[in-house]
Scaffold this motif. Structure first.
Motif, PDB file in Angstrom:
ATOM      1  N   GLU A 167      42.176 -44.814  70.093  1.00 35.74           N
ATOM      2  CA  GLU A 167      42.384 -44.596  71.528  1.00 35.74           C
ATOM      3  C   GLU A 167      41.234 -45.174  72.347  1.00 35.74           C
ATOM      4  N   LEU A 168      40.014 -45.071  71.847  1.00 38.20           N
ATOM      5  CA  LEU A 168      38.881 -45.678  72.550  1.00 38.20           C
ATOM      6  C   LEU A 168      39.084 -47.185  72.694  1.00 38.20           C
ATOM      7  N   ARG A 169      39.553 -47.822  71.648  1.00 36.58           N
ATOM      8  CA  ARG A 169      39.797 -49.267  71.709  1.00 36.58           C
ATOM      9  C   ARG A 169      40.939 -49.580  72.676  1.00 36.58           C
ATOM     10  N   GLU A 170      41.969 -48.738  72.693  1.00 40.01           N
ATOM     11  CA  GLU A 170      43.074 -48.946  73.625  1.00 40.01           C
ATOM     12  C   GLU A 170      42.613 -48.810  75.072  1.00 40.01           C
ATOM     13  N   ARG A 171      41.565 -48.014  75.289  1.00 38.93           N
ATOM     14  CA  ARG A 171      41.033 -47.828  76.641  1.00 38.93           C
ATOM     15  C   ARG A 171      39.966 -48.866  77.003  1.00 38.93           C
ATOM     16  N   GLY A 172      39.814 -49.857  76.161  1.00 36.90           N
ATOM     17  CA  GLY A 172      38.944 -50.972  76.515  1.00 36.90           C
ATOM     18  C   GLY A 172      37.620 -51.050  75.809  1.00 36.90           C
ATOM     19  N   ALA A 173      37.340 -50.143  74.867  1.00 35.82           N
ATOM     20  CA  ALA A 173      36.055 -50.189  74.161  1.00 35.82           C
ATOM     21  C   ALA A 173      35.989 -51.418  73.256  1.00 35.82           C
ATOM     22  N   LEU A 174      34.951 -52.217  73.433  1.00 34.45           N
ATOM     23  CA  LEU A 174      34.732 -53.373  72.572  1.00 34.45           C
ATOM     24  C   LEU A 174      33.939 -53.008  71.326  1.00 34.45           C
ATOM     25  N   MET A 175      33.231 -51.894  71.392  1.00 31.64           N
ATOM     26  CA  MET A 175      32.564 -51.369  70.206  1.00 31.64           C
ATOM     27  C   MET A 175      32.593 -49.851  70.285  1.00 31.64           C
ATOM     28  N   VAL A 176      32.531 -49.210  69.131  1.00 29.62           N
ATOM     29  CA  VAL A 176      32.579 -47.751  69.048  1.00 29.62           C
ATOM     30  C   VAL A 176      31.385 -47.289  68.222  1.00 29.62           C
ATOM     31  N   ALA A 177      30.618 -46.366  68.778  1.00 29.16           N
ATOM     32  CA  ALA A 177      29.386 -45.898  68.144  1.00 29.16           C
ATOM     33  C   ALA A 177      29.389 -44.378  68.037  1.00 29.16           C
ATOM     34  N   GLY A 178      28.420 -43.854  67.323  1.00 35.37           N
ATOM     35  CA  GLY A 178      28.249 -42.412  67.201  1.00 35.37           C
ATOM     36  C   GLY A 178      26.897 -42.104  66.591  1.00 35.37           C
ATOM     37  N   TYR A 179      26.580 -40.814  66.516  1.00 39.50           N
ATOM     38  CA  TYR A 179      25.353 -40.335  65.878  1.00 39.50           C
ATOM     39  C   TYR A 179      25.741 -39.382  64.752  1.00 39.50           C
ATOM     40  N   SER A 180      24.888 -39.300  63.740  1.00 41.43           N
ATOM     41  CA  SER A 180      25.031 -38.239  62.742  1.00 41.43           C
ATOM     42  C   SER A 180      23.660 -37.900  62.193  1.00 41.43           C
ATOM     43  N   GLU A 181      23.564 -36.788  61.505  1.00 41.27           N
ATOM     44  CA  GLU A 181      22.332 -36.468  60.806  1.00 41.27           C
ATOM     45  C   GLU A 181      22.097 -37.520  59.720  1.00 41.27           C
ATOM     46  N   GLU A 182      20.821 -37.840  59.499  1.00 38.99           N
ATOM     47  CA  GLU A 182      20.487 -38.839  58.501  1.00 38.99           C
ATOM     48  C   GLU A 182      20.679 -38.280  57.092  1.00 38.99           C
ATOM     49  N   GLY A 183      21.401 -39.018  56.270  1.00 39.93           N
ATOM     50  CA  GLY A 183      21.608 -38.601  54.891  1.00 39.93           C
ATOM     51  C   GLY A 183      22.616 -37.467  54.786  1.00 39.93           C
ATOM     52  N   GLY A 184      22.931 -37.093  53.598  1.00 41.24           N
ATOM     53  CA  GLY A 184      23.797 -35.947  53.370  1.00 41.24           C
ATOM     54  C   GLY A 184      25.264 -36.207  53.695  1.00 41.24           C
ATOM     55  N   THR A 185      26.012 -35.122  53.833  1.00 47.27           N
ATOM     56  CA  THR A 185      27.461 -35.219  53.968  1.00 47.27           C
ATOM     57  C   THR A 185      27.894 -35.845  55.285  1.00 47.27           C
ATOM     58  N   ALA A 186      27.155 -35.586  56.366  1.00 49.03           N
ATOM     59  CA  ALA A 186      27.568 -36.125  57.666  1.00 49.03           C
ATOM     60  C   ALA A 186      27.544 -37.647  57.671  1.00 49.03           C
ATOM     61  N   GLU A 187      26.478 -38.223  57.147  1.00 49.96           N
ATOM     62  CA  GLU A 187      26.395 -39.685  57.103  1.00 49.96           C
ATOM     63  C   GLU A 187      27.434 -40.266  56.147  1.00 49.96           C
ATOM     64  N   ARG A 188      27.644 -39.629  55.011  1.00 50.95           N
ATOM     65  CA  ARG A 188      28.649 -40.122  54.062  1.00 50.95           C
ATOM     66  C   ARG A 188      30.044 -40.046  54.665  1.00 50.95           C
ATOM     67  N   PHE A 189      30.327 -38.981  55.415  1.00 53.88           N
ATOM     68  CA  PHE A 189      31.622 -38.865  56.082  1.00 53.88           C
ATOM     69  C   PHE A 189      31.807 -39.996  57.086  1.00 53.88           C
ATOM     70  N   ALA A 190      30.770 -40.274  57.880  1.00 54.75           N
ATOM     71  CA  ALA A 190      30.863 -41.341  58.868  1.00 54.75           C
ATOM     72  C   ALA A 190      31.129 -42.686  58.194  1.00 54.75           C
ATOM     73  N   GLU A 191      30.432 -42.946  57.089  1.00 55.83           N
ATOM     74  CA  GLU A 191      30.645 -44.208  56.388  1.00 55.83           C
ATOM     75  C   GLU A 191      32.062 -44.287  55.839  1.00 55.83           C
ATOM     76  N   ALA A 192      32.608 -43.158  55.373  1.00 51.71           N
ATOM     77  CA  ALA A 192      33.988 -43.148  54.881  1.00 51.71           C
ATOM     78  C   ALA A 192      34.982 -43.404  56.007  1.00 51.71           C
ATOM     79  N   CYS A 193      34.581 -43.094  57.255  1.00 46.39           N
ATOM     80  CA  CYS A 193      35.442 -43.332  58.415  1.00 46.39           C
ATOM     81  C   CYS A 193      35.293 -44.748  58.974  1.00 46.39           C
ATOM     82  N   GLY A 194      34.490 -45.585  58.322  1.00 50.11           N
ATOM     83  CA  GLY A 194      34.357 -46.967  58.744  1.00 50.11           C
ATOM     84  C   GLY A 194      33.133 -47.281  59.568  1.00 50.11           C
ATOM     85  N   PHE A 195      32.155 -46.376  59.619  1.00 46.32           N
ATOM     86  CA  PHE A 195      30.929 -46.597  60.379  1.00 46.32           C
ATOM     87  C   PHE A 195      29.806 -47.102  59.466  1.00 46.32           C
ATOM     88  N   ASP A 196      28.911 -47.916  60.040  1.00 48.36           N
ATOM     89  CA  ASP A 196      27.699 -48.346  59.356  1.00 48.36           C
ATOM     90  C   ASP A 196      26.484 -47.858  60.137  1.00 48.36           C
TER      91      ASP A 196
END
Length: 273
Positions: A228-257
């Motif tokens: 939906e963010l891309r449909e609304r015109g976002a050319l890039m999508v970003a976020g924050y997570s805690e470093e290491g652990g499950t939060a970062e691994r979850f983000a990477e599984a969702c397609g984030f680097d």
């Protein structure tokens, strides 16, 4: 060697690229934080946002401390007064590549402490969307507040303020709030929140009920918010997570680097008083 990556850590962008990207992401985060009654201003060498309706730290913080060491040190002292006058119990600074590298020593000398190591993330890989999530409605907001309160340890007053804030977010055209219904109960199983500003999309918050985790709900609701963010015109999508652990691994599984690091510094206002 990849010229876009930091030679000391090739998983991260080089300092110039990281600073440019951090500036875009922080501009979007500041715009999101001021909905609807928030205030964005400059204090010394920092950009500051305060929003009394939102008790979460991301809506009440400073960032982008760039200047001489004396200017940054003076800014940290000024921020203590600014957050105290705003009635906050704690002043928060997010230090990213838009902040001088010497912030660690300056903050330590000024009585601030590093409270959290975070990473900024950039979405790279699109995921299949299965259509589990739906746009949030007014009736969903108490359930969303309950999930956030459990996750963040909010007080009853904090929950009331957050509910008002989310009511404002539903009316904000730049904001996205999607939920997944719990198939076994009359409640939501999880939600994700997003925001788009100047072609920059943010995935700001993702919470899944503990008993419903590891079933693909979190990844699905994130994928739908990103789409939906891309449909609304976002050319890039970003976020924050805690470093290491499950939060970062979850983000990477969702397609984030991971693209750069962020340190959260805090100063207890009641310690000063």
């Amino acid at each position: 060697m990849d010229p876009l990556h930091d030679p000391d850590d090739e998983a991260l962008l080089d300092p110039r690229q990281a600073r440019d990207l951090a500036g875009l992401v922080e501009t979007a985060r500041l715009a999101s934080a001021v909905v609807r009654y928030g205030l964005r201003t400059r204090v010394g060498a920092a950009t500051v946002v305060l929003n009394q309706d939102n008790p979460l730290p991301a809506a009440n913080h400073a960032c982008a401390l760039w200047g001489t060491l004396a200017e940054v040190a003076g800014t940290l002292l000024s921020l203590e007064q600014v957050f105290a006058e705003a009635g906050r119990s704690e002043a928060v600074v997010f230090a990213s590549p838009t902040t001088v590298a010497e912030i660690e020593g300056i903050a330590d000398d000024a009585g601030w402490r590093a409270v959290e190591e975070l990473v900024a993330l950039l979405h790279r890989t699109r995921q299949d969307v299965r259509g589990w999530a739906r746009p949030a409605e007014d009736r969903d907001l108490p359930g969303i507040v309950d999930l956030i309160a459990d996750d963040a340890g909010l007080s009853e007053e904090g929950e009331r303020r957050l509910l008002r804030h989310l009511e404002h977010r539903l009316d904000e055209p730049r904001s996205i709030l999607r939920v997944v219904d719990d198939q076994d109960a009359d409640r939501i199983a999880g939600f994700a929140q997003g925001f788009v500003e100047r072609r920059v999309g943010l995935v700001e918050q993702v919470v899944v009920r503990p008993g419903r985790r590891r079933r693909g709900i979190g990844g699905e609701v994130v994928a739908e918010v990103v789409e939906e963010l891309r449909e609304r015109g976002a050319l890039m999508v970003a976020g924050y997570s805690e470093e290491g652990g499950t939060a970062e691994r979850f983000a990477e599984a969702c397609g984030f680097d991971v693209v750069y690091g962020v340190t959260a510094y805090a100063r207890r206002i009641d310690d000063l008083l």
